[in-house]
Design an enzyme around this catalytic site. Structure first.
Site, PDB file in Angstrom:
ATOM      1  N   LYS A 116       0.830  -1.203   0.000  1.00 27.47           N
ATOM      2  CA  LYS A 116       0.000   0.000   0.000  1.00 27.47           C
ATOM      3  C   LYS A 116       0.867   1.256   0.000  1.00 27.47           C
ATOM      4  CE  LYS A 116      -4.373  -1.121   2.268  1.00 27.47           C
ATOM      5  NZ  LYS A 116      -4.979  -1.092   0.945  1.00 27.47           N
ATOM      6  N   GLU A 200      -4.151   7.957   7.322  1.00 25.22           N
ATOM      7  CA  GLU A 200      -4.976   8.698   6.369  1.00 25.22           C
ATOM      8  C   GLU A 200      -6.082   9.437   7.122  1.00 25.22           C
ATOM      9  OE1 GLU A 200      -6.694   6.004   3.596  1.00 25.22           O
ATOM     10  OE2 GLU A 200      -4.838   5.674   2.468  1.00 25.22           O
ATOM     11  N   HIS A 235     -16.033  -6.057   3.857  1.00 29.21           N
ATOM     12  CA  HIS A 235     -15.069  -5.909   2.762  1.00 29.21           C
ATOM     13  C   HIS A 235     -15.247  -6.955   1.673  1.00 29.21           C
ATOM     14  CE1 HIS A 235     -13.309  -2.883   5.245  1.00 29.21           C
ATOM     15  NE2 HIS A 235     -13.164  -3.757   6.216  1.00 29.21           N
ATOM     16  N   ARG A 292      -5.476  -7.607 -11.641  1.00 25.60           N
ATOM     17  CA  ARG A 292      -6.143  -8.826 -12.162  1.00 25.60           C
ATOM     18  C   ARG A 292      -7.477  -8.409 -12.759  1.00 25.60           C
ATOM     19  NH1 ARG A 292      -7.213  -8.323  -6.750  1.00 25.60           N
ATOM     20  NH2 ARG A 292      -9.437  -8.313  -6.229  1.00 25.60           N
TER      21      ARG A 292
HETATM   22  C1  MV4 Z   1     -10.791   4.081   3.868  1.00 30.95           C
HETATM   23  C2  MV4 Z   1     -12.086   4.391   4.337  1.00 30.95           C
HETATM   24  C3  MV4 Z   1     -12.339   5.679   4.816  1.00 30.95           C
HETATM   25  N1  MV4 Z   1     -11.345   6.599   4.847  1.00 30.95           N
HETATM   26  N2  MV4 Z   1      -9.834   5.030   3.884  1.00 30.95           N
HETATM   27  C4  MV4 Z   1     -11.545  -0.615   3.294  1.00 30.95           C
HETATM   28  C5  MV4 Z   1     -10.642  -1.644   2.735  1.00 30.95           C
HETATM   29  C6  MV4 Z   1      -9.811  -0.942   1.772  1.00 30.95           C
HETATM   30  N3  MV4 Z   1     -10.412  -1.144   0.454  1.00 30.95           N
HETATM   31  C7  MV4 Z   1      -9.843   0.495   2.145  1.00 30.95           C
HETATM   32  N4  MV4 Z   1     -11.035   0.676   2.933  1.00 30.95           N
HETATM   33  C8  MV4 Z   1     -11.412   1.874   3.385  1.00 30.95           C
HETATM   34  N5  MV4 Z   1     -10.493   2.853   3.409  1.00 30.95           N
HETATM   35  C9  MV4 Z   1     -10.113   6.257   4.384  1.00 30.95           C
HETATM   36  N6  MV4 Z   1      -9.129   7.195   4.435  1.00 30.95           N
HETATM   37  C10 MV4 Z   1     -13.072   3.373   4.300  1.00 30.95           C
HETATM   38  C11 MV4 Z   1     -12.729   2.132   3.838  1.00 30.95           C
HETATM   39  C12 MV4 Z   1     -13.761   1.113   3.824  1.00 30.95           C
HETATM   40  C13 MV4 Z   1     -14.248   0.626   2.626  1.00 30.95           C
HETATM   41  C14 MV4 Z   1     -13.727   1.063   1.426  1.00 30.95           C
HETATM   42  C15 MV4 Z   1     -14.267   0.532   0.245  1.00 30.95           C
HETATM   43  C16 MV4 Z   1     -15.283  -0.404   0.276  1.00 30.95           C
HETATM   44  C17 MV4 Z   1     -15.778  -0.832   1.446  1.00 30.95           C
HETATM   45  C18 MV4 Z   1     -15.263  -0.331   2.658  1.00 30.95           C
HETATM   46  C19 MV4 Z   1     -15.771  -0.798   3.860  1.00 30.95           C
HETATM   47  C20 MV4 Z   1     -15.260  -0.301   5.029  1.00 30.95           C
HETATM   48  C21 MV4 Z   1     -14.259   0.664   5.017  1.00 30.95           C
END
Ligand code: MV4
Length: 668
Positions: A116, A200, A235, A292
Site C-alpha cells: 500500500k 490517512e 469488505h 487482475r
Molecule cells: C478508507 C475508508 C475511509 N477513509 N480510507 C476498506 C478496505 C480498503 N479497500 C480500504 N477501505 C477503506 N479505506 C479512508 N481514508 C473506508 C474504507 C472502507 C471501505 C472502502 C471501500 C469499500 C468498502 C469499505 C468498507 C469499510 C471501510
C-alpha cells in the site's frame, strides 16, 4: 493469437474464460482438484488435468502443478482468473521462465501494487489524488501520533502490507491513538509479517468507485469507465453496478484520467482496476490497484459491449488494444449480484450441501448468469461458496433494478441456503433505489435487510397442500395402473368414506410452530381449512413439475421442491420451507427402531403408562403426548425393558426430545 491456453482457476471464472476462448477458436485446458472432478469447467474445457487434493493449497495454489500441466498440454499461455495465483508475482515469473505467457500484468507491476505505501508513493509521483495522510518510513509512535494530530481526527491507521480492510483502525481522538497504533501493528505483524502502517484522514461516508483500465504492449492505455462497489459486507462486495449513480461526465473524465495515469506510472499491461474512495463532495482518492480481472468485470462488459477476456487474450498475445478511448461509450445500466451458498440468518455462515434443485432465470440481453455449478453439484467447504454472478442490464438504473429483483425471485436453489433473499432485500430497499450509496450502506440499513422470518402465509400453506395432494393422487393413479383390480376402493385417494365428509389432515412444521390443515375433497377441487379461513384450491402439476394453482379464483404458478420431508415452496418473490409431518410415517419409522424414543413434534406429555425397569412387549403403549390438537401414543418399538422415562405428565417437549429409552430384548 494463442492456439491453446490453460485456465488456472475453477468455477464461474474458469467457465467464463473458456466461453470466450471457445468463441475465438482457442483450445482450452482445465485443471481440477479431487472435489472438482465432475465440475462444469472440466466438462467445458477441451482437455482437463487432475492436479491434486481438494484443498486449494494442495492444488490450485501450487504453481509447479499448474506449470507442469501447461508444459504437458502444450498450452502457450495461462489465464489465472482472479484470486488463487492471479496476483502471485513468483508464479508469473515462473511462467515467463518456462516461456509460457502469463495473461496478466508484468511482475514488477504486481509487486509495485502489493505494498500500500509503495503504491501510494508511486501514485503521489504520478499526481494521482491521495487521501491526506502519511505513508513514509518513519514509524516512530511519537512521530505518527504528532502526524495524526496534523492530519486531524478521525484518522485511519492502515497496515502497509494489508488489504481488504484487514489491519485497519479508525482513531476518533488523540487520546486513543497510541493503543490503536499498537493494536494495528500487532495485527499487521501477525497477519502480514510486516508491522509498518500508514495514516490517512478517515472519510466517514465514502463510496467505493473503481475504474477499469486496460493497457497493451504498444504504449496504449485507456479506461472503460467506472463501477460502484460500495455495497459491501465485511469488505466483501455484494452488489456492483456500472455506471456509478450520479457520476458526471466531468468527474468520470477526471477519475478515468487519474486511473490511466496510475496504470502508466507502473508500466501496466493488461486488465487492471484502480480503486478510489469517492467522498460526498466529489473529491476522489486513490485507495489501491488490483492487478487482475475483477469478479465484477461483467457490469463493465454489459454497458460497453466489450469482452474483457477477449481483450486480455489479444493484449497478452501482443496485439494492440481493440479500441481507442473515443470509441468506447456507455449504454444503459448494469448491476451484478453475487449469489452465495451462505446463510444471512447465521451471520452469512457458508451453507454446504448438494444443489438438489437449481433453476435459473432465462438468459437474454437483459440477464446474464456467470456460474460454475450445475444441479446436483456439491458446494464444498474447500472453496469460496459462490454459486453464480447474476448480472442484469437495462437502458437505465431503474430498469436494471427491476430486472434484478425479478431475476433474483426466479433464482431457485434447494439443498443449500443462499443469500438471494438478502440480495432481494437490498435491491428492494428504498435507499438503494434512491442510490443513497456508501460503504456503510448495509450497516446503516441493517434492520430493513434482515427481515424476521414470517410464519407461512395461507397462500404458501395452500400451495404446499395442493402440491402434496396432487402428487399423492398422481402416485395412487400410477400405482393403480399396475394392479389387476383397477376398481379397488383402496386405490381411491379422494378420501371418500361412507357417512363422513372425506378429508385429509396435513401437518406442517414451520420453524418452531406446527400448523394443521384439513383438506376436504370436493368435486374437482379441495376445500382447505387454513388458519385464516377456507380456500377453494384446485390445480395441476405440469410436465416441468411446476404447480399451476387456482386459489379462490386467483391463478398462480409455483415450484414446490421436496428435499427429504422438507417442502420448498417458491412462488413469485416468496420462498418458504415447511416440513411435512406424517404421523403414520413416524410410527412406521419406529417399527424396527430400538433404543430411545423421541417426540415426533413439539407437544405436551398427557399420560405415562410405564416406568424404568418395566418389561414391555412390542406395540405396548408407553406414553401419550398431545400435539397439533391430537393425541399421539408412543408405543414400544420392540420387546424389551424400559431403561429411562425422561418426562412426567404435563411436561412440554420439543420436536426430537428423547422421551424414554428402551433396551430391546436381544440386548436386555
Ligand atoms: C478508507 C475508508 C475511509 N477513509 N480510507 C476498506 C478496505 C480498503 N479497500 C480500504 N477501505 C477503506 N479505506 C479512508 N481514508 C473506508 C474504507 C472502507 C471501505 C472502502 C471501500 C469499500 C468498502 C469499505 C468498507 C469499510 C471501510
Amino acid at each position: 493469437m494463442f492456439n491453446k491456453i490453460l485456465i488456472a482457476n475453477r468455477s464461474e471464472i474458469a467457465c467464463r474464460v473458456i466461453r470466450t476462448a471457445k468463441r475465438l477458436g482457442i483450445r482450452t485446458v482445465a485443471v481440477y482438484s479431487d472435489a472438482d472432478a465432475s465440475a462444469l469447467h472440466v466438462a467445458l474445457a477441451d482437455e482437463a488435468y487432475h492436479i491434486g487434493p481438494s484443498p486449494a493449497r494442495e492444488s490450485y495454489l501450487r504453481p509447479e502443478l499448474i506449470l507442469d500441466v501447461a508444459k504437458r498440454s502444450g498450452a502457450q499461455a495461462v489465464h489465472p482468473g482472479y484470486g488463487f495465483l492471479s496476483e502471485n508475482a513468483e508464479f508469473a515469473e515462473a511462467c515467463a521462465a518456462a516461456t509460457i505467457v502469463f495473461i496478466g500484468p508484468p511482475t514488477n507491476a504486481i509487486r509495485a501494487m502489493g505494498s500500500k505505501s509503495a503504491a501510494k508513493q508511486i501514485m503521489e509521483d504520478a499526481v494521482v489524488p491521495l487521501v491526506p495522510g502519511y505513508h513514509g518510513d518513519n514509524q516512530a509512535p511519537d512521530f505518527l501520533r504528532d502526524t495524526a494530530g496534523r492530519i486531524g481526527y478521525p484518522v485511519l491507521i492502515k497496515a502497509s502490507a494489508g488489504g481488504g480492510g484487514k489491519g485497519m483502525r479508525v482513531v476518533w481522538e488523540g487520546a486513543t491513538f497510541e493503543e490503536s497504533l499498537a493494536s494495528a501493528k500487532r495485527e499487521a505483524l501477525s497477519g502480514f509479517g510486516d508491522d509498518r502502517v500508514l495514516l490517512e484522514k478517515y472519510l466517514t461516508k465514502p463510496r467505493h468507485v473503481e475504474i477499469q483500465v486496460f493497457a497493451d504492449t504498444h504504449g496504449n492505455a485507456l479506461h472503460l469507465f467506472e463501477r460502484d462497489c460500495s455495497i459491501q459486507r465485511r469488505h466483501q462486495k455484494v452488489l456492483e453496478e456500472a455506471p456509478a449513480p450520479g457520476m458526471t461526465p466531468e468527474l468520470r473524465a477526471k477519475m478515468g484520467a487519474a486511473a490511466v495515469a496510475a496504470a502508466r506510472a507502473i508500466g501496466y499491461v493488461g486488465a487492471g482496476t484502480v480503486e478510489f474512495l469517492l467522498d460526498q463532495d466529489g473529491s476522489f482518492y486513490f485507495m489501491e490497484m488490483n492487478t487482475r480481472l475483477q469478479v465484477e468485470h461483467p457490469v463493465t462488459e454489459m454497458i460497453t459491449g466489450q469482452d474483457l477476456v477477449e481483450w486480455q487474450l489479444r493484449v497478452a498475445s501482443g496485439e494492440p488494444l481493440p479500441c481507442r478511448q473515443d470509441e468506447l461509450t456507455i449504454s444503459g445500466h448494469a448491476i451484478e449480484a453475487r449469489i452465495y451458498a451462505e446463510d444471512p440468518a447465521r451471520d452469512f455462515f457458508p451453507s454446504i450441501g448438494t444443489l438438489s434443485h437449481l433453476r435459473t432465470p432465462s438468459e437474454s440481453t437483459h440477464v446474464r448468469i456467470d456460474t460454475g455449478v450445475r444441479q446436483g453439484d456439491e458446494v464444498s467447504i474447500n472453496y469460496d461458496p459462490m454459486i453464480a454472478k447474476l448480472i442484469v442490464w437495462d437502458t437505465d438504473r431503474a430498469g436494471a433494478l427491476r430486472r434484478l429483483q425479478q431475476a433474483l425471485a426466479e433464482y431457485q436453489v434447494v439443498g443449500v441456503t443462499t443469500n438471494t433473499s438478502f440480495l432481494g432485500a437490498v435491491a428492494a430497499h428504498p435507499a438503494f433505489a434512491e442510490a443513497n450509496l456508501d460503504t456503510g450502506f448495509i450497516e446503516r440499513n441493517r434492520e430493513g435487510l434482515f427481515p424476521e422470518v414470517q410464519p407461512a402465509s395461507d397462500k404458501i400453506l395452500a400451495l404446499a397442500c395442493l402440491d402434496v395432494l396432487l402428487r399423492r393422487d398422481a402416485e395412487a393413479k400410477k400405482y393403480a395402473a399396475f394392479t389387476t383390480d383397477l376398481y379397488s376402493p383402496w386405490h381411491l385417494t379422494h378420501g371418500w368414506r361412507p357417512n363422513s365428509d372425506n378429508h385429509h389432515v396435513l401437518y406442517f412444521i414451520d420453524g418452531d410452530a406446527t400448523t394443521t390443515v384439513t383438506a376436504l375433497y370436493r368435486k374437482s377441487c379441495f376445500l382447505l381449512e387454513l388458519p385464516g379461513g377456507q380456500v377453494v384450491a384446485r390445480g395441476e402439476i405440469d410436465e416441468t413439475g411446476n404447480l399451476l394453482a387456482d386459489l379462490d379464483g386467483m391463478r398462480m404458478t409455483a415450484t414446490v421442491v421436496r428435499h427429504g420431508a422438507e417442502l420448498n415452496i417458491m412462488s413469485a418473490s416468496v420462498t418458504h420451507c415447511l416440513t411435512l409431518f406424517d404421523p403414520s410415517a413416524q410410527t412406521a419409522e419406529r417399527e424396527g427402531e430400538g433404543g430411545c424414543l423421541t417426540a415426533p413434534m413439539p407437544g405436551k406429555i398427557i399420560a405415562v403408562m410405564t416406568e424404568a425397569g418395566a418389561q414391555v412387549k412390542r406395540g405396548m403403549p408407553l406414553l401419550i403426548m398431545e400435539a397439533m390438537k391430537m393425541e399421539h401414543t408412543i408405543t414400544a418399538p420392540a420387546d424389551g425393558m424400559v431403561a429411562t422415562v425422561n418426562y412426567t405428565v404435563g411436561a412440554v417437549v420439543n420436536d426430537g426430545a428423547e422421551l424414554l429409552s428402551l433396551i430391546p430384548e436381544e440386548t436386555a
